[in-house]
Design a protein around this motif. Structure first.
Motif, PDB file in Angstrom:
ATOM      1  N   MET A 293      43.367 -58.436 -52.654  1.00  0.00           N
ATOM      2  CA  MET A 293      43.801 -57.923 -53.912  1.00  0.00           C
ATOM      3  C   MET A 293      42.926 -56.433 -54.150  1.00  0.00           C
TER       4      MET A 293
ATOM      5  N   VAL B 263      50.359 -65.558 -59.569  1.00  0.00           N
ATOM      6  CA  VAL B 263      50.446 -66.863 -58.783  1.00  0.00           C
ATOM      7  C   VAL B 263      51.878 -67.556 -58.661  1.00  0.00           C
TER       8      VAL B 263
ATOM      9  N   TYR C 204      41.286 -63.803 -50.774  1.00  0.00           N
ATOM     10  CA  TYR C 204      42.191 -63.192 -51.610  1.00  0.00           C
ATOM     11  C   TYR C 204      41.631 -62.136 -52.503  1.00  0.00           C
ATOM     12  N   ARG C 205      40.505 -62.204 -52.571  1.00  0.00           N
ATOM     13  CA  ARG C 205      39.915 -61.106 -53.660  1.00  0.00           C
ATOM     14  C   ARG C 205      39.567 -59.923 -52.684  1.00  0.00           C
TER      15      ARG C 205
ATOM     16  N   GLN D 207      50.741 -60.836 -56.308  1.00  0.00           N
ATOM     17  CA  GLN D 207      50.932 -62.513 -56.483  1.00  0.00           C
ATOM     18  C   GLN D 207      50.427 -62.863 -55.208  1.00  0.00           C
ATOM     19  N   VAL D 208      49.472 -63.992 -55.373  1.00  0.00           N
ATOM     20  CA  VAL D 208      48.881 -64.828 -54.250  1.00  0.00           C
ATOM     21  C   VAL D 208      49.776 -65.856 -54.239  1.00  0.00           C
TER      22      VAL D 208
ATOM     23  N   PRO E 282      43.985 -64.838 -60.027  1.00  0.00           N
ATOM     24  CA  PRO E 282      44.546 -63.597 -59.409  1.00  0.00           C
ATOM     25  C   PRO E 282      45.568 -62.784 -60.948  1.00  0.00           C
ATOM     26  N   GLN E 283      46.165 -61.686 -60.490  1.00  0.00           N
ATOM     27  CA  GLN E 283      47.089 -61.163 -61.393  1.00  0.00           C
ATOM     28  C   GLN E 283      48.463 -62.085 -61.602  1.00  0.00           C
TER      29      GLN E 283
ATOM     30  N   THR F 240      40.105 -67.821 -57.925  1.00  0.00           N
ATOM     31  CA  THR F 240      40.526 -66.473 -57.473  1.00  0.00           C
ATOM     32  C   THR F 240      40.986 -65.802 -58.460  1.00  0.00           C
TER      33      THR F 240
ATOM     34  N   ILE G  32      47.342 -64.946 -66.542  1.00  0.00           N
ATOM     35  CA  ILE G  32      47.835 -64.830 -65.330  1.00  0.00           C
ATOM     36  C   ILE G  32      49.435 -65.156 -65.407  1.00  0.00           C
TER      37      ILE G  32
END
Length: 276
Positions: free
Chosen positions: A71, A111, A67-68, A85-86, A108-109, A106, A140
């Motif tokens: 991203m 999810v 994921y990283r 969005q993951v 993420p920004q 992760t 997030i």
């Protein structure tokens, strides 16, 4: 229900966890392909990209390192002009505990969280509530996926019981996932938004099958937001096979303009979710 004058977000789900290049040669799989797709879809009018990553055999994967990498690749080409969005989708391969662990690793920004996967039993409710509290603390952006209209009652109950740490939470209504042939139609939206159902301040729709555009435009006219892409459909509104995810986004962007709706940018979508 939201005011129909609000700007409408177009999100793109370009690959999903099952689709391969056998079904369509333009399905983006690796970081480079996803980054290129993100740029194309941003140019076409999308403001969020919903990504899946794959293992070496092309299978569905939940992995923080993968994921990283994706991203970073997407961020290098679109900056903050598109939200990444993951997915936390299990696809039958991961337990709720494994899903939660990957989300936390992760960071993420944004999810997506499938309610039925993360809370399969009452025993999982406290862990789900703890995850949501962590997501809020980390700033997030969450989106809860609802596959069935009755899941709106369940999510509303969690909110009433204090398990949801926001005044409201963005949701995605999925049309056609469990219908014959996975084909949806605009009327499939009505059970999610009828007067007896809980109301959500920010809701979006994705729809399986070639009537995807009709379904998401119906949602937009009723105050919702849109998600399109190869994960759910690979055909344009006229039935022709789309050449790319961006072509699907172009079709929806044009349809929104034709019915007098304005597209939202990433900053507007981000702010709308943060204000909930």
């Amino acid at each position: 229900m939201s005011d129909v004058e609000q700007p409408t977000a177009i999100c793109v789900a370009p690959n999903g966890g099952r689709l391969s290049k056998v079904e369509h040669p333009a399905v983006p799989l690796g970081p480079f392909e996803l980054a290129r797709t993100a740029q194309e879809c941003l140019d076409a009018g999308a403001c969020l990209i919903h990504v899946h990553v794959r293992d070496q055999d092309g299978g569905h994967l939940l992995d923080a390192s993968a994921y990283r990498e994706v991203m970073q690749a997407i961020g290098e080409v679109v900056g903050d002009e598109m939200i990444v969005q993951v997915t936390s989708e299990a696809l039958g391969r991961y337990t709720p505990e494994q899903q939660i662990a990957v989300i936390k690793e992760t960071r993420p920004q944004a999810v997506s969280l499938a309610l039925r996967e993360l809370v399969p039993t009452q025993a999982h409710e406290s862990r789900f509530a703890s995850l949501l509290s962590w997501i809020r603390a980390e700033e997030i952006l969450p989106q809860v996926i609802l596959y069935d209209p009755d899941e709106t009652f369940r999510l509303n109950e969690y909110h009433r019981r204090g398990l949801i740490p926001w005044n409201d939470v963005p949701v995605l209504f999925v049309l056609g996932r469990y219908t014959p042939g996975q084909k949806s139609r605009p009327a499939d939206l009505l059970p999610f938004i009828d007067a007896a159902k809980p109301r959500f301040a920010h809701w979006s729709v994705c729809a399986f099958g070639e009537r995807e555009t009709a379904c998401v435009i119906a949602a937009a006219l009723l105050g919702g937001h849109t998600r399109v892409g190869f994960e759910n459909n690979r055909r344009l509104a006229d039935g022709k096979l789309a050449k790319s995810n961006a072509e699907l986004v172009v079709g929806v962007a044009k349809a929104l303009q034709e019915v007098g709706l304005r597209r939202a940018g990433a900053a507007e979508l981000r702010q709308a979710w943060q204000d909930l």
